[in-house]
Design a protein around this motif. Structure first.
Motif, PDB file in Angstrom:
ATOM      1  N   ALA A  95       1.057  -1.125   0.024  1.00 46.64           N
ATOM      2  CA  ALA A  95       0.040  -0.521   0.453  1.00 46.64           C
ATOM      3  C   ALA A  95       0.934   1.169  -0.085  1.00 46.64           C
ATOM      4  O   ALA A  95       0.680   2.134   0.815  1.00 46.64           O
ATOM      5  CB  ALA A  95      -0.898   0.061   1.171  1.00 46.64           C
ATOM      6  N   ASP A  96       1.425   1.693  -0.909  1.00 45.99           N
ATOM      7  CA  ASP A  96       2.566   2.794  -0.981  1.00 45.99           C
ATOM      8  C   ASP A  96       1.658   4.180  -1.698  1.00 45.99           C
ATOM      9  O   ASP A  96       0.628   3.657  -2.195  1.00 45.99           O
ATOM     10  CB  ASP A  96       3.341   2.361  -2.291  1.00 45.99           C
ATOM     11  N   HIS A  97       1.869   4.972  -0.963  1.00 44.24           N
ATOM     12  CA  HIS A  97       1.263   5.797  -0.992  1.00 44.24           C
ATOM     13  C   HIS A  97       1.444   6.730  -2.356  1.00 44.24           C
ATOM     14  O   HIS A  97       0.084   7.043  -2.389  1.00 44.24           O
ATOM     15  CB  HIS A  97       1.535   6.861   0.032  1.00 44.24           C
ATOM     16  N   ARG A  98       2.228   6.213  -2.764  1.00 35.45           N
ATOM     17  CA  ARG A  98       3.041   6.613  -4.134  1.00 35.45           C
ATOM     18  C   ARG A  98       1.358   5.883  -5.173  1.00 35.45           C
ATOM     19  O   ARG A  98       0.978   6.883  -6.264  1.00 35.45           O
ATOM     20  CB  ARG A  98       4.131   6.870  -4.849  1.00 35.45           C
TER      21      ARG A  98
ATOM     22  N   TYR B 119      -0.107  -0.289  -6.208  1.00 35.36           N
ATOM     23  CA  TYR B 119       0.691  -1.955  -6.799  1.00 35.36           C
ATOM     24  C   TYR B 119       1.698  -1.802  -7.326  1.00 35.36           C
ATOM     25  O   TYR B 119       1.931  -2.326  -7.388  1.00 35.36           O
ATOM     26  CB  TYR B 119      -0.594  -2.817  -6.925  1.00 35.36           C
ATOM     27  N   TRP B 120       2.237  -0.770  -7.796  1.00 37.81           N
ATOM     28  CA  TRP B 120       3.349  -0.315  -8.450  1.00 37.81           C
ATOM     29  C   TRP B 120       4.362  -0.678  -7.320  1.00 37.81           C
ATOM     30  O   TRP B 120       5.486  -1.160  -8.404  1.00 37.81           O
ATOM     31  CB  TRP B 120       3.579   0.873  -9.711  1.00 37.81           C
ATOM     32  N   TYR B 121       4.392  -0.061  -6.564  1.00 35.74           N
ATOM     33  CA  TYR B 121       5.814   0.167  -5.844  1.00 35.74           C
ATOM     34  C   TYR B 121       5.658  -0.753  -4.282  1.00 35.74           C
ATOM     35  O   TYR B 121       4.128  -1.688  -4.372  1.00 35.74           O
ATOM     36  CB  TYR B 121       5.545   1.634  -5.033  1.00 35.74           C
ATOM     37  N   PRO B 122       6.997  -1.310  -4.078  1.00 29.82           N
ATOM     38  CA  PRO B 122       7.943  -1.005  -4.800  1.00 29.82           C
ATOM     39  C   PRO B 122       8.091  -1.407  -5.784  1.00 29.82           C
ATOM     40  O   PRO B 122       7.658  -2.509  -6.436  1.00 29.82           O
ATOM     41  CB  PRO B 122       9.140  -1.355  -3.316  1.00 29.82           C
ATOM     42  N   SER B 123       9.267  -0.841  -6.109  1.00 27.96           N
ATOM     43  CA  SER B 123       9.644  -1.489  -8.241  1.00 27.96           C
ATOM     44  C   SER B 123      11.087  -1.844  -8.443  1.00 27.96           C
ATOM     45  O   SER B 123      11.780  -2.068  -6.585  1.00 27.96           O
ATOM     46  CB  SER B 123       9.886  -0.664  -8.966  1.00 27.96           C
ATOM     47  N   PHE B 124      11.187  -2.382  -9.354  1.00 25.25           N
ATOM     48  CA  PHE B 124      13.030  -3.219  -9.038  1.00 25.25           C
ATOM     49  C   PHE B 124      14.113  -2.557  -9.303  1.00 25.25           C
ATOM     50  O   PHE B 124      14.691  -2.394  -9.012  1.00 25.25           O
ATOM     51  CB  PHE B 124      12.620  -3.913 -10.205  1.00 25.25           C
ATOM     52  N   ILE B 125      13.312  -0.880  -9.536  1.00 22.01           N
ATOM     53  CA  ILE B 125      14.165   0.055  -9.724  1.00 22.01           C
ATOM     54  C   ILE B 125      14.111   1.423  -8.438  1.00 22.01           C
ATOM     55  O   ILE B 125      14.623   2.298  -8.889  1.00 22.01           O
ATOM     56  CB  ILE B 125      14.178   0.612 -10.847  1.00 22.01           C
ATOM     57  N   GLU B 126      13.850   1.431  -7.568  1.00 14.82           N
ATOM     58  CA  GLU B 126      13.991   1.785  -6.618  1.00 14.82           C
ATOM     59  C   GLU B 126      14.857   2.693  -6.525  1.00 14.82           C
ATOM     60  O   GLU B 126      16.361   1.339  -5.778  1.00 14.82           O
ATOM     61  CB  GLU B 126      13.192   1.337  -5.627  1.00 14.82           C
ATOM     62  N   PRO B 127      15.348   3.602  -5.688  1.00 15.12           N
ATOM     63  CA  PRO B 127      16.724   4.720  -6.151  1.00 15.12           C
ATOM     64  C   PRO B 127      17.496   4.074  -4.444  1.00 15.12           C
ATOM     65  O   PRO B 127      18.277   3.239  -4.250  1.00 15.12           O
ATOM     66  CB  PRO B 127      16.694   5.434  -5.755  1.00 15.12           C
ATOM     67  N   ASP B 128      16.350   3.332  -3.512  1.00  9.95           N
ATOM     68  CA  ASP B 128      16.328   3.281  -2.252  1.00  9.95           C
ATOM     69  C   ASP B 128      16.565   1.729  -2.279  1.00  9.95           C
ATOM     70  O   ASP B 128      15.947   0.496  -2.146  1.00  9.95           O
ATOM     71  CB  ASP B 128      15.133   4.050  -1.463  1.00  9.95           C
ATOM     72  N   GLU B 129      17.631   1.023  -1.875  1.00 13.39           N
ATOM     73  CA  GLU B 129      18.005  -0.557  -1.782  1.00 13.39           C
ATOM     74  C   GLU B 129      17.266  -1.152  -1.267  1.00 13.39           C
ATOM     75  O   GLU B 129      16.599  -2.729  -1.403  1.00 13.39           O
ATOM     76  CB  GLU B 129      20.064  -0.872  -1.605  1.00 13.39           C
ATOM     77  N   GLY B 130      16.919  -0.654   0.077  1.00 12.50           N
ATOM     78  CA  GLY B 130      16.701  -1.955   1.086  1.00 12.50           C
ATOM     79  C   GLY B 130      14.464  -1.637   0.782  1.00 12.50           C
ATOM     80  O   GLY B 130      14.752  -2.797   0.574  1.00 12.50           O
ATOM     81  N   TYR B 131      14.685  -0.826  -0.079  1.00  9.54           N
ATOM     82  CA  TYR B 131      13.486  -0.789  -0.146  1.00  9.54           C
ATOM     83  C   TYR B 131      12.591  -1.632  -1.537  1.00  9.54           C
ATOM     84  O   TYR B 131      11.905  -2.750  -2.060  1.00  9.54           O
ATOM     85  CB  TYR B 131      12.185   0.566  -0.989  1.00  9.54           C
TER      86      TYR B 131
END
Length: 285
Positions: A75-78, A81-93
């Motif tokens: 339930a990402d606020h953005r 269901y797209w998030y988190p994605s495979f190209i998130e800048p944050d490695e942990g996310y």
């Protein structure tokens, strides 16, 4: 070809009831949502997995696919269901998406399903170049494709408007670089229509890589909003003739997640429109 229906339209029903309703409407297969409320892989108990298998057997259904694209559980606020994605800048996310995909591949193998579908790299982040995003996506996919091969299942990428890979042609660049037999294309007909792709041409061109189809209708405006087949602008007779000409005899899954208020009506209307096209030989009628 065989018609299946995705449980992402039945989010307000427990799995067994969703399966019963889908079977009663004449579908041979079911796409399992690896998400809440049906089969979120993280912490999914063995008893629940066994209950899913028994339900499928009881209703005479087979798995067409495991949908690991949607992540409503996060339930990402953005976007839900797209998030988190495979190209998130944050490695942990980013790891949240990676781990979910790995668990979904495991679940797919345990249930005896053929493959999972997943997102094509989320929207490019501010300050992130397209090439950086592609490079990161390829880096992430390689070990996941290896894991899929080890588990005897396929990992299918689904291009979508607004995300990193929007068109079926853009999938080719990533597929060539990953270069894994376990990686394939989920050809979403509605998404390709949104991007003004020539459907018969692309269906033929990507046939050797396409392992599964999603179908939904789209308005003539090409705005990405899933409609019941037969209520939009897509020529489904032409689409199914093109698919048949490739020799494809696998699953075509109807994906109508916007219709959670009355999924039975949407599923029934889709079946009524598509069944004659699936059963009619090319050039007939």
């Amino acid at each position: 070809m065989r018609l299946a229906f995705s449980t992402n339209a039945y989010m307000r029903f427990p799995f067994d009831e969703a399966a019963g309703r889908i079977a009663a409407l004449g579908y041979e297969g079911l796409e399992l949502m690896a998400d809440v409320p049906h089969a979120w892989p993280a912490g999914l108990l063995d008893g629940t997995k066994q209950a899913i298998v028994r339900s499928m057997q009881r209703h005479g259904l087979r798995f067409s696919n495991v949908n690991a694209f949607m992540m409503n559980a996060i339930a990402d606020h953005r976007q839900p269901y797209w998030y988190p994605s495979f190209i998130e800048p944050d490695e942990g996310y980013r790891r949240v998406r990676i781990d979910h995909t790995r668990r979904s591949l495991d679940l797919c193998a345990e249930l005896g399903a053929p493959h999972i579908t997943t997102e094509p790299g989320g929207p490019i982040a501010p300050g992130q170049s397209r090439q950086e995003a592609i490079d990161l996506f390829v880096e992430v996919l390689k070990p996941l494709a290896e894991h899929a091969e080890q588990r005897g299942v396929l990992l299918l990428i689904e291009p979508e408007p607004g995300l990193l890979l929007e068109t079926t042609d853009q999938y080719l660049e990533v597929a060539e670089r990953v270069n894994a037999p376990s990686l394939g294309l989920n050809f979403d007909v509605g998404h390709a229509y949104c991007m003004a792709e020539d459907l018969p041409t692309q269906i033929a061109k990507l046939a050797h890589l396409t392992k599964h189809y999603h179908v939904e209708d789209i308005a003539a405006s090409r705005v990405h909003h899933h409609l019941v087949p037969g209520t939009g602008a897509i020529d489904f007779r032409g689409v199914f003739e093109a698919i048949r000409e490739t020799g494809y005899d696998g699953w075509v899954t109807v994906e109508l997640y916007p219709f959670v208020d009355d999924p039975d009506v949407a599923a029934r209307q889709a079946m009524e429109h598509l069944r004659p096209l699936v059963e009619t030989p090319a050039g007939a009628g």
